[in-house]
Design an enzyme around this catalytic site. Structure first.
Site, PDB file in Angstrom:
ATOM      1  NE  ARG A   1      43.088  -2.134 -18.483  1.00  0.00           N
ATOM      2  CZ  ARG A   1      43.049  -2.431 -17.073  1.00  0.00           C
ATOM      3  NH1 ARG A   1      42.172  -3.311 -16.514  1.00  0.00           N
ATOM      4  NH2 ARG A   1      44.073  -2.056 -16.464  1.00  0.00           N
TER       5      ARG A   1
ATOM      6  CG  HIS B   1      39.025  -0.539 -15.473  1.00  0.00           C
ATOM      7  ND1 HIS B   1      38.417  -1.598 -16.083  1.00  0.00           N
ATOM      8  CD2 HIS B   1      38.129  -0.009 -14.849  1.00  0.00           C
ATOM      9  CE1 HIS B   1      37.080  -1.558 -16.117  1.00  0.00           C
ATOM     10  NE2 HIS B   1      36.820  -0.537 -15.202  1.00  0.00           N
TER      11      HIS B   1
ATOM     12  CE1 TYR C   1      46.018  -3.102 -13.607  1.00  0.00           C
ATOM     13  CE2 TYR C   1      45.299  -1.643 -11.663  1.00  0.00           C
ATOM     14  CZ  TYR C   1      45.461  -1.950 -13.071  1.00  0.00           C
ATOM     15  OH  TYR C   1      44.405  -1.440 -13.952  1.00  0.00           O
TER      16      TYR C   1
HETATM   17  C1  LIG Z   1      27.815  -7.243 -11.895  1.00  0.00           C
HETATM   18  C2  LIG Z   1      29.294  -5.982 -11.792  1.00  0.00           C
HETATM   19  N1  LIG Z   1      30.415  -6.217 -10.963  1.00  0.00           N
HETATM   20  C3  LIG Z   1      31.056  -5.159 -10.783  1.00  0.00           C
HETATM   21  C4  LIG Z   1      31.438  -4.217 -11.653  1.00  0.00           C
HETATM   22  C5  LIG Z   1      32.445  -3.429 -11.632  1.00  0.00           C
HETATM   23  N2  LIG Z   1      33.502  -3.441 -12.693  1.00  0.00           N
HETATM   24  C6  LIG Z   1      33.410  -2.551 -13.781  1.00  0.00           C
HETATM   25  S1  LIG Z   1      34.525  -3.044 -15.055  1.00  0.00           S
HETATM   26  C7  LIG Z   1      35.243  -4.349 -14.049  1.00  0.00           C
HETATM   27  C8  LIG Z   1      36.133  -5.198 -14.565  1.00  0.00           C
HETATM   28  C9  LIG Z   1      35.859  -5.810 -15.828  1.00  0.00           C
HETATM   29  O1  LIG Z   1      36.911  -6.732 -16.544  1.00  0.00           O
HETATM   30  P1  LIG Z   1      36.613  -7.381 -18.031  1.00  0.00           P
HETATM   31  O2  LIG Z   1      35.383  -8.007 -18.070  1.00  0.00           O
HETATM   32  O3  LIG Z   1      37.774  -8.264 -18.250  1.00  0.00           O
HETATM   33  O4  LIG Z   1      36.811  -6.306 -18.916  1.00  0.00           O
HETATM   34  P2  LIG Z   1      37.773  -5.159 -19.340  1.00  0.00           P
HETATM   35  O5  LIG Z   1      37.494  -4.154 -18.441  1.00  0.00           O
HETATM   36  O6  LIG Z   1      39.042  -5.779 -19.094  1.00  0.00           O
HETATM   37  O7  LIG Z   1      37.401  -4.777 -20.743  1.00  0.00           O
HETATM   38  C10 LIG Z   1      34.375  -4.629 -12.786  1.00  0.00           C
HETATM   39  C11 LIG Z   1      34.789  -5.342 -11.637  1.00  0.00           C
HETATM   40  C12 LIG Z   1      30.339  -4.207 -12.698  1.00  0.00           C
HETATM   41  N3  LIG Z   1      30.357  -3.273 -13.313  1.00  0.00           N
HETATM   42  N4  LIG Z   1      29.292  -5.044 -12.585  1.00  0.00           N
END
Ligand SMILES: Cc1ncc(C[n+]2csc(CCOP(=O)(O)OP(=O)(O)O)c2C)c(N)n1
Ligand SMILES: [Mg+2]
Lengths: 411, 325
Positions: A296, A300, A309
């Site tokens: 990525r 985020h 981080y």
């Molecule tokens: C159930 C839930 N818990 C927490 C979140 C908050 N949250 C949004 S994105 C994220 C990280 C997701 O990481 P990943 O699945 O690796 O996807 P990426 O952002 O790297 O594409 C978090 C913790 C959420 N949207 N839903």
């Protein structure tokens, strides 16, 4: 399902017998199976400089198809850059870019049929663009105006488009994973020559829904492609604090799911892997898991600042593996790229994005009546009552609710 | 006293608790090195080490299940759920485990040391899934306390009391106030009582009751009403469970009127419970029906957020209706 030993049948489809004692080898020594026992290699066709590994399997791809992928990559780069800018200017409240992951997202989408359902996480705008979502449609969603088919109810980037078989995005992570199994099962039962692709991050793969979904899909023989974008981070959490096993691919094996690991920055590899997965899923009525190893490059989201981080050096290491540049080099080596034309395309896209943004900004949000629609198939009495009270109230203080007060219909 | 915003006050409370008791451990998604997406856990890992402040994998079900086990062992977990909207994967662990550990084991085992912190509430353009106020779901579970602060001072004192209370506590933080609410907070250790409402302002004609970020809203409505000569008593409930029926009833017996404001949808919201109890206790004192000003019975919308919110104007109009009944 009947019988012991041999082959069982579920509604006419052959499945392997899964008697828990059959074919278990016996050992007379304590055998500790450690991680790393199974080595899962990563499919790579293009080297980081865009040249082809001499012994690599090659997907069948013609100039037109390659150009469509290439242009979609650039389209998304422009869109991402402009919308991050628009968020900084306060024009939209939120945005989330997919920089660095274009090959994973667009390469996989390109290997699908338009009839295949896409269930995405939120970083897959490239798949939607590849399907044909137009700039004005992106804008209408992001500006929450009344032309957004989701009626402006969700935060920016939560697209959904029935006509393009793109399921409306939901923020709670992982929820689409078991849903994809169910959708695919329905497709199979209906006899459709179509499957479901389900995108998610390596972070979301920690949710219980991931495990439930993969197991269900495997046991119920669902034609679904689980496409994991392993981009190294879940917001600030690095993958090595997310899991200790061999990525996400190793889990596929545990659930008895055919699995492919692919270089997510190599669009040809992603394309070929997804084509293969699609073929297997449809022919054998089963799920396939793809783990795309990528990074990525973006923050985020616009709410995030990665300098807290991770290091610039780490980002730089991945910048040189840029999937768009890699593909461009290959396109050039094929002599499939007209640079002048390409420049024009990028410039034109920029103009188009800016113009569409200006236009979408001007469009009203939905009328207040839409607040209570779609909660149920038809609004029940209590919602009608609440709406009618609300309208009276808005009319009393029109300046406090400027987005709807000018258009109140009392009936 | 130091000026702090609500996040700083929460961070300060966590530092206080972790310094005083080494059994206190803080964990959740992104809470480690990064200090949480809102930075409520900033510097904790640096100060107390990775063993006591750490990132978890992305699984709310896992976080609370882990926390339940850790609490039952005697440690003092403070688990963060990144958004109240994402607490539902942990619903089973909370409803069937956290809240029932003590009862089902005849008091042998308990999750009493557990505190679950989670930001909640709308007004931040968060749409369906970054805005919800799920307190009423949890108010339906015997065995858990629910606490909601309205400002930094309350946040520190209530969080410290929650961490040290011998019952599992769901500590819900109104995220719209995280940075917006700034006030004096003592540097030293202090606790505010759980289960106790606070009369924020005395008044005569009507009692206004809210919690969290909505206290500000009823205060604003009260100011408008004062200009019309209506004197409002303002109460911050602070604890949703067990809730302070006595303070509320005493107020209603004096003013004869009650308005309850919450962000969550009206149907099945905690205002319903309060109304039922207050009419039982104060029936003969009531001059008008108990009034609710709540979120609508729809999912939390984005474009229509302003219209959806139980804001000061809706509250002000309801105050007038109530007084002129
Ligand atoms: C159930 C839930 N818990 C927490 C979140 C908050 N949250 C949004 S994105 C994220 C990280 C997701 O990481 P990943 O699945 O690796 O996807 P990426 O952002 O790297 O594409 C978090 C913790 C959420 N949207 N839903
Ligand atoms: Mg990720």
């Amino acid at each position: 399902m009947v019988n012991f030993g041999g082959v069982g049948y579920i509604r006419g489809f052959m499945v392997d017998e899964r008697n828990h004692l059959s074919d278990v080898g016996i050992s007379h020594k304590v055998n500790v199976i450690d991680k790393g026992t199974v080595d899962i290699p990563m499919l790579q066709i293009l080297q980081p400089d865009g040249s082809v590994h001499s012994d690599a399997d090659m997907p069948e791809i013609d100039k037109e198809a390659a150009l469509k992928i290439f242009r979609t990559m650039h389209y998304i780069r422009v869109l991402d850059e402009r919308m991050v800018g628009a968020q900084r200017q306060g024009r939209i409240s939120f945005y989330l870019a997919c920089s660095g992951e274009e090959a994973s997202i667009i390469g996989s989408a390109a290997a699908l049929s338009d009839n295949d359902m896409i269930m995405s996480q939120y970083r897959e705008q490239g798949a939607l663009a590849y399907r044909g979502y137009r700039t004005e449609q992106f804008m209408n969603q992001m500006f929450s105006n009344k032309l957004d088919p989701n009626k402006g109810r969700q935060m920016p980037i939560h697209y959904g488009d029935k006509a393009l078989n793109f399921m409306t995005i939901s923020s709670p992570l992982g929820t689409q994973i078991p849903q994809a199994a169910g959708y695919a099962y329905g497709q199979k039962m209906a006899g459709n020559e179509a499957l479901t692709i389900c995108y998610f991050g390596e972070g979301a793969a920690s949710e219980g829904d991931f495990h439930a979904g993969l197991n269900m899909a495997s046991v119920l023989n669902c034609p679904v492609i689980f496409f994991c974008r392993n981009n190294g981070y879940a917001i600030s959490t690095p993958a090595n604090e997310q899991f200790s096993g061999d990525g996400i691919a190793s889990r596929g094996l545990g659930y008895g799911i055919k699995t492919i690991r692919v270089d997510g920055n190599d669009v040809l590899a992603v394309y070929l892997a997804t084509q293969k997965a699609r073929e297997i899923a449809l022919k054998e009525h089963c799920p396939v898991l793809i783990e795309a190893m990528t990074y990525r490059l973006a923050a985020h989201s616009t709410s995030d600042d990665p300098t807290g981080y991770r290091s610039k050096e780490e980002e730089q290491k991945w910048r040189v593996k840029d999937p768009v540049q890699r593909f461009e080099n290959w396109m050039k080596s094929k002599d499939w790229l007209d640079e002048e034309q390409h420049k024009q395309f990028v410039e034109q896209t920029r103009q188009e994005v800016l113009a569409a943004m200006k236009k979408a900004e001007q469009v009203d949000i939905c009328e207040i009546d839409d607040l209570i629609n779609d909660v149920y198939d038809a609004p029940p009495w209590h919602l009608k009552e609440q709406l009618s009270e609300l309208k009276k109230h808005i009319s009393l203080y029109p300046e406090a609710y400027p987005k709807t007060s000018g258009r109140i219909r009392h009936d | 006293m130091t000026k702090m915003n609500m996040l700083q006050a929460i961070n300060n409370a966590l530092i206080t608790a972790m310094t005083e008791d080494e059994k206190v451990m803080v964990f959740g998604e992104d809470v480690g090195h990064f200090g949480g997406v809102f930075r409520a856990t900033s510097n904790l890992q640096h100060q107390f080490g990775k063993g006591r402040c750490f990132n978890t994998p992305l699984t709310e079900q896992g976080i609370i299940g882990f926390a339940n086990g850790l609490a039952s062992q005697g440690s003092v977990p403070v688990a963060e759920i990144q958004f109240g909207d994402y607490i539902f994967p942990a619903f089973d662990q909370i409803v069937n485990e956290t809240a029932k550990f003590r009862y089902r084991s005849g008091g042998q085992f308990t999750c009493g040391t557990l505190t679950i912190r989670t930001p909640y509430g709308g007004g931040i353009a968060g749409g369906l899934y970054h805005s919800q106020s799920p307190e009423a779901f949890f108010a339906h579970i015997p065995g858990m306390k629910i606490v909601i602060p309205r400002n930094p001072y309350q946040a520190k004192g209530l969080l410290l009391a929650s961490i040290r209370d011998d019952n599992p506590v769901l500590f819900m933080e109104p995220k719209r106030l995280y940075r917006a609410s700034v006030g004096d907070v003592p540097e030293e250790d202090y606790e505010l009582p759980l289960g106790k409402a606070e009369v924020v302002k005395k008044g005569e004609h009507i009692s206004l009751l809210a919690w969290g970020a909505q206290v500000e809203v009823i205060e604003k409505a009260a100011e408008m009403a004062e200009n019309d000569g209506i004197s409002c008593e303002i109460i911050d409930l602070r604890s949703i469970l067990p809730w302070d029926a006595q303070t509320v009833s005493e107020s209603v017996k004096k003013t004869g009127r009650l308005l309850i404001n919450h962000e969550a949808p009206q149907t099945g919201g905690f205002a319903s419970e309060i109304s039922a109890t207050v009419q039982e206790r104060c029936f003969l004192y009531l001059e008008s029906p108990i009034t609710r000003v709540c979120g609508l019975d729809t999912p939390y919308p984005l474009a229509h957020e302003k219209e959806y919110m139980p804001d000061h104007l809706k509250t002000y109009e309801a105050i007038k209706r109530c007084v002129n009944f």
